[in-house]
Design a protein around this motif. Structure first.
Motif, short mmCIF file in Angstrom:
data_model
loop_
_atom_site.label_atom_id
_atom_site.label_comp_id
_atom_site.label_asym_id
_atom_site.label_seq_id
_atom_site.Cartn_x
_atom_site.Cartn_y
_atom_site.Cartn_z
N LEU A 95 2.23 9.88 11.08
CA LEU A 95 2.71 10.57 9.41
C LEU A 95 1.30 9.83 8.98
O LEU A 95 1.00 10.56 7.88
N THR A 96 0.45 8.94 9.23
CA THR A 96 -0.62 8.69 8.68
C THR A 96 -1.70 9.00 9.08
O THR A 96 -2.37 9.42 8.08
N SER A 133 0.80 -1.26 -0.04
CA SER A 133 0.03 -0.41 0.27
C SER A 133 0.81 1.11 -0.24
O SER A 133 2.34 1.21 0.13
N SER A 134 0.27 2.40 0.25
CA SER A 134 0.59 4.10 -0.29
C SER A 134 1.49 4.41 1.29
O SER A 134 2.75 4.71 1.41
N MET A 135 1.34 2.91 2.18
CA MET A 135 2.20 3.38 3.72
C MET A 135 3.02 3.43 3.80
O MET A 135 4.35 3.11 4.80
N VAL A 136 3.72 2.00 2.51
CA VAL A 136 5.63 2.56 2.65
C VAL A 136 6.19 3.66 2.49
O VAL A 136 7.39 3.99 3.43
N PRO A 173 -4.48 6.12 2.94
CA PRO A 173 -3.63 4.73 3.07
C PRO A 173 -4.73 4.33 1.43
O PRO A 173 -5.80 4.02 2.50
N ILE A 174 -4.42 3.40 0.80
CA ILE A 174 -4.62 3.21 -0.26
C ILE A 174 -3.97 2.04 -1.14
O ILE A 174 -2.97 2.05 -0.92
#
Length: 554
Positions: free
Chosen positions: A527-528, A427-430, A535-536
């Motif tokens: 940060l999230t 996911s975009s959480m990287v 997130p996606i």
């Protein structure tokens, strides 16, 4: 002695702080200051209480678990966290039930060429309870289906070209080693679901002969304790497979019996499995499984749920969920004179780290834009039950849960130099993981033990199953000592200490490394919570495609 330990931990915390201050970062100053205020000694203190003998291993439904839940609730309440459980409380009720096989009236019989061969319970096979059917009886021909895996996106299907409708399938545990780590973990654990999808009425599983740790004789004592499931409001057990009328695990020698007279020998079939080649063929045998299942007990499970409300007028209605399991195995079979399964590393450590993470959030001059939920879940050792119940029946709107961060046995027996952030590649959480790792000063590594199927083995997967991006950080293999192999240390611990009474507070924990885990948990979540967009899933990602509703656009 206590004063010396405390002084050492304070010095370690100071070194950690000065190291972080030297690094330029895009992380806001308030978050940097909060991260630098982490207290290694607080982590140790939380763990010491939660893993004390007085809590008797924290088994759900016991006094020891209640003490642990009370402790976590009061710690979060003291930090100003709001109740977010049922009816304005800090608790969510999780109704659990346990079933056991009635061994005296449960049998497995092998028939070849009209000749019946009864097998011995516990030596040749173990049956799994069937929560949906108090009495089940199935007799059918057996088909070998390799690993029992269908993975079209990886161009692999053990069921290709064969019809198993109304038949019993036999398969080797695990999944092809060529699969990416997390997909390998998923497919290793989705065998029953896949068998049902192909029309099977029963399953037989066995291990590769080289898998000594999971031999039937080793698994039998725990398997005989039965299985737990959570119950819905109508009193129906969840995560079951009613179409399967019989489920058995076989010993090595019994698995070999299945292949007598088959078109492919046992050894050749296993060789093909090791070469990661799909395969399926009929075995020259019928199996009859008769399973008597009885309800043993109902357990009043509880999750602890606390809320830090967000500060943004709109985004405060979205939630980041921190989860760690409170439970362990209770009191059991004595090992080396000790019968209390304290669960210090599994998972007093994760709970302690999340409590210190909560303190860092509470210390911020302004709360993050999104709201933060801290959930201590029950029944992880019973099959991720508390987290699955919460993720399926959250106390906030499910569609508003945007991310999950899980911590379970992070492994801090040496300095934390690298991490394996399970889930970050999906996911975009990287972005948040990478930024936090850079700030803390740890490298990002690949899974060093993919054969352990880690991605499926803790509470983050309950959220993935609901389409919620999740991150599960564990220590990597670097130790800073050329004579100390971190992967070997991990595997040795799993082989000798894991799920034993020796997992107590008297282990050589590195609380400086634990403090870095706190900083990572805090910064990834912070940060999230601050980001403009939730997130996606990555475009085309396996888990996003299977479970999610959104994906990163190319």
């Amino acid at each position: 002695m206590i004063r010396l330990i405390s002084t050492s931990l304070t010095l370690l915390s100071g070194l950690l702080t000065s190291s972080l201050l030297a690094q330029p970062s895009v992380i806001p100053a308030d978050a940097q200051r909060a991260a630098q205020a982490v207290r290694p000694d607080a982590i140790r203190a939380h763990m010491r209480f939660l893993a004390d003998d007085a809590l008797e291993g924290r088994k759900p439904g016991t006094r020891g678990f209640a003490l642990a839940a009370n402790y976590v609730q009061t710690q979060l309440e003291a930090l100003g966290m709001k109740p977010a459980g049922d009816n304005g409380t800090y608790r969510q009720a999780v109704p659990l039930r346990r079933w056991q096989v009635r061994e005296g009236t449960s049998t497995l019989t092998l028939t070849r060429n009209g000749k019946e061969q009864p097998l011995a319970y516990g030596r040749n096979f173990i049956l799994s309870p069937n929560p949906d059917l108090p009495a089940s009886d199935v007799s059918a021909p057996v088909v070998f289906v390799g690993y029992g895996v269908s993975a079209p996106e990886l161009d692999y299907d053990d069921y290709a070209g064969i019809d198993v409708t109304g038949k019993i399938v036999a398969f080797v545990n695990g999944a092809p080693a060529t699969f990416p780590s997390n997909q390998r973990a998923y497919y290793s654990s989705a065998k029953a679901e896949n068998a049902v999808a192909h029309g099977a009425v029963g399953v037989l599983s066995f291990n590769l002969p080289t898998d000594l740790q999971n031999r039937l004789q080793s698994a039998a004592p725990r398997a005989r304790q039965g299985i737990y499931r959570w119950m819905d409001k109508q009193g129906n057990p969840q995560r079951t497979f009613p179409a399967l009328k019989g489920t058995a695990s076989l010993s090595d020698s019994t698995a070999r019996l299945l292949f007598a007279g088959a078109s492919t020998s046992f050894d050749d079939a296993l060789l093909k499995a090791r070469r990661n080649q799909p395969q399926a063929f009929p075995l020259n045998v019928w199996i009859r499984m008769q399973t008597q299942t009885e309800v043993v007990e109902d357990v009043a499970g509880q999750n602890v749920v606390a809320l830090l409300p967000g500060s943004d007028p709109v985004l405060k209605d979205e939630y980041i969920v921190y989860v760690a399991h409170l439970d362990h195995l209770g009191i059991g079979r004595p090992v080396k004179g000790d019968s209390i399964y304290n669960g210090a590393h599994d998972n007093a450590s994760g709970v302690a780290i999340n409590l210190e993470t909560a303190r860092l959030f509470a210390s911020l001059p302004k709360t993050p834009r999104r709201s933060i939920l801290f959930v201590g879940v029950t029944g992880e050792e019973m099959g991720l039950l508390g987290s699955d119940f919460f993720a399926s029946n959250p106390t906030v709107p499910k569609e508003k849960i945007v991310a999950n961060l899980c911590l379970d046995m992070p492994f801090f027996f040496h300095p934390l130099l690298d991490i394996v952030p399970y889930g970050s590649e999906h996911s975009s959480m990287v972005k948040e993981v990478t930024a936090a790792a850079k700030f803390v000063g740890v490298q990002i590594a690949k899974d060093p033990i993919p054969e352990q199927a880690v991605f499926m083995r803790s509470d983050h997967f309950s959220f993935v199953r609901q389409g919620i991006p999740a991150i599960y950080v564990k220590s990597g293999s670097q130790t800073g000592n050329p004579n100390l192999d971190g992967t070997k240390l991990n595997l040795d611990w799993r082989a000798t200490i894991y799920h034993s009474p020796q997992d107590d507070i008297n282990q050589p924990f590195d609380f400086n490394a634990a403090a870095k885990h706190v900083q990572l948990q805090f910064l990834i979540g912070y940060l999230t919570a601050q980001a403009d967009q939730r997130p996606i899933w990555n475009q085309g990602d396996f888990f996003g495609t299977k479970f999610g509703k959104s994906a990163v656009k190319p």
